[in-house]
Design a protein around this motif. Sequence first.
Motif, mmCIF file in Angstrom:
data_model
loop_
_atom_site.group_PDB
_atom_site.id
_atom_site.type_symbol
_atom_site.label_atom_id
_atom_site.label_comp_id
_atom_site.label_asym_id
_atom_site.label_seq_id
_atom_site.Cartn_x
_atom_site.Cartn_y
_atom_site.Cartn_z
ATOM 1 N N PHE A 144 0.821 -1.211 0.000
ATOM 2 C CA PHE A 144 0.000 0.000 0.000
ATOM 3 C C PHE A 144 0.851 1.256 0.000
ATOM 4 C CE2 PHE A 144 0.377 -1.064 4.512
ATOM 5 C CZ PHE A 144 0.686 0.159 5.098
ATOM 6 N N GLN A 145 2.012 1.214 0.660
ATOM 7 C CA GLN A 145 2.854 2.401 0.718
ATOM 8 C C GLN A 145 3.372 2.774 -0.670
ATOM 9 O OE1 GLN A 145 5.179 0.246 3.377
ATOM 10 N NE2 GLN A 145 4.519 1.323 5.218
ATOM 11 N N LEU A 146 3.701 1.770 -1.446
ATOM 12 C CA LEU A 146 4.202 2.020 -2.795
ATOM 13 C C LEU A 146 3.112 2.627 -3.680
ATOM 14 C CD1 LEU A 146 6.522 1.813 -4.787
ATOM 15 C CD2 LEU A 146 5.789 -0.518 -5.280
ATOM 16 N N PHE A 147 1.902 2.086 -3.581
ATOM 17 C CA PHE A 147 0.818 2.647 -4.384
ATOM 18 C C PHE A 147 0.460 4.062 -3.924
ATOM 19 C CE2 PHE A 147 0.322 -1.668 -5.861
ATOM 20 C CZ PHE A 147 0.020 -1.458 -7.197
ATOM 21 N N LEU A 148 0.520 4.318 -2.620
ATOM 22 C CA LEU A 148 0.298 5.681 -2.149
ATOM 23 C C LEU A 148 1.357 6.616 -2.730
ATOM 24 C CD1 LEU A 148 -0.766 5.101 1.548
ATOM 25 C CD2 LEU A 148 -2.095 6.296 -0.192
ATOM 26 N N ALA A 149 2.586 6.157 -2.779
ATOM 27 C CA ALA A 149 3.656 6.966 -3.366
ATOM 28 C C ALA A 149 3.359 7.284 -4.833
ATOM 29 C CB ALA A 149 4.994 6.240 -3.242
ATOM 30 N N TYR A 176 7.269 6.373 -0.605
ATOM 31 C CA TYR A 176 8.193 5.500 -1.327
ATOM 32 C C TYR A 176 9.296 4.997 -0.395
ATOM 33 C CZ TYR A 176 11.416 3.884 -4.928
ATOM 34 O OH TYR A 176 12.252 3.123 -5.688
ATOM 35 N N THR A 177 9.799 5.885 0.445
ATOM 36 C CA THR A 177 10.845 5.508 1.394
ATOM 37 C C THR A 177 10.339 4.431 2.348
ATOM 38 O OG1 THR A 177 11.865 7.690 1.213
ATOM 39 C CG2 THR A 177 12.409 6.397 3.175
ATOM 40 N N LEU A 178 9.121 4.588 2.844
ATOM 41 C CA LEU A 178 8.523 3.572 3.713
ATOM 42 C C LEU A 178 8.372 2.244 2.973
ATOM 43 C CD1 LEU A 178 5.750 5.576 5.578
ATOM 44 C CD2 LEU A 178 7.764 4.514 6.599
ATOM 45 N N ALA A 179 7.912 2.310 1.733
ATOM 46 C CA ALA A 179 7.705 1.093 0.951
ATOM 47 C C ALA A 179 9.027 0.366 0.723
ATOM 48 C CB ALA A 179 7.057 1.427 -0.391
ATOM 49 N N ARG A 180 10.063 1.104 0.420
ATOM 50 C CA ARG A 180 11.369 0.499 0.153
ATOM 51 C C ARG A 180 11.893 -0.259 1.368
ATOM 52 N NH1 ARG A 180 12.757 -1.753 -3.952
ATOM 53 N NH2 ARG A 180 13.715 -0.631 -5.607
ATOM 54 N N GLY A 181 11.558 0.217 2.544
ATOM 55 C CA GLY A 181 12.026 -0.450 3.750
ATOM 56 C C GLY A 181 11.182 -1.630 4.184
ATOM 57 N N GLY A 182 9.981 -1.776 3.613
ATOM 58 C CA GLY A 182 9.063 -2.775 4.137
ATOM 59 C C GLY A 182 8.745 -3.964 3.272
ATOM 60 N N TYR A 183 9.095 -3.950 1.995
ATOM 61 C CA TYR A 183 8.679 -5.029 1.105
ATOM 62 C C TYR A 183 9.876 -5.645 0.416
ATOM 63 C CZ TYR A 183 4.069 -3.364 2.030
ATOM 64 O OH TYR A 183 2.934 -2.995 2.680
ATOM 65 N N LYS A 184 10.098 -6.906 0.689
ATOM 66 C CA LYS A 184 11.248 -7.603 0.126
ATOM 67 C C LYS A 184 10.834 -8.697 -0.857
ATOM 68 C CE LYS A 184 13.970 -5.360 2.932
ATOM 69 N NZ LYS A 184 14.346 -4.046 2.557
ATOM 70 N N LYS A 185 9.558 -9.042 -0.892
ATOM 71 C CA LYS A 185 9.106 -10.142 -1.735
ATOM 72 C C LYS A 185 9.292 -9.816 -3.209
ATOM 73 C CE LYS A 185 5.601 -11.947 1.381
ATOM 74 N NZ LYS A 185 4.174 -12.205 1.553
#
Length: 166
Positions: free
Chosen positions: A112-117, A133-142
Amino acid sequence: MRRKYSTANPSSQEVINHFRKAIEHNPQNAAAYDQLSRSLSCCNDASLRDPQAALEAARKNMELLPNKQDHPYGLATLGIAQYSAGLYAEAIDTWQRVEKAAKADGKPHAPFQLFLAMCHWQLGDKSEAQAWYTLARGGYKKAVFNTFFAEAESMMGPLGEAEQLD
């Protein structure tokens, strides 16, 4: 033997047809609407994407789901479809509901963070886009999210560099 399809793998016309047939067979099959929407929104073959049909399928999925107002997976599908249809403000509202639902059950259901970005970027709010985007980069590794990160980076650049926000 039934074949299991997943949007984690590249979608194809065969996969899209599979979900359409599942819906013809059972028009109350929320999961088929969900997967059809995701396939039509995100398939690797851009020529098979159909944002309007994806949006219709996502909305039908939401109608059929129990607890439709706070069903995180259904909301995530709707947010993806809204984003792909260019409904960025609506998608932001939906992704904020996904964020709330994810916090409530303690696990993320989609990036969701990436789509919000990406939505904020499309609406011209670059500083808000960078924060998400910064939050998304830190949270999704899949690996399944690599396609979305590639889309974000092609749109926004690598973000994090000051000149990207000027």
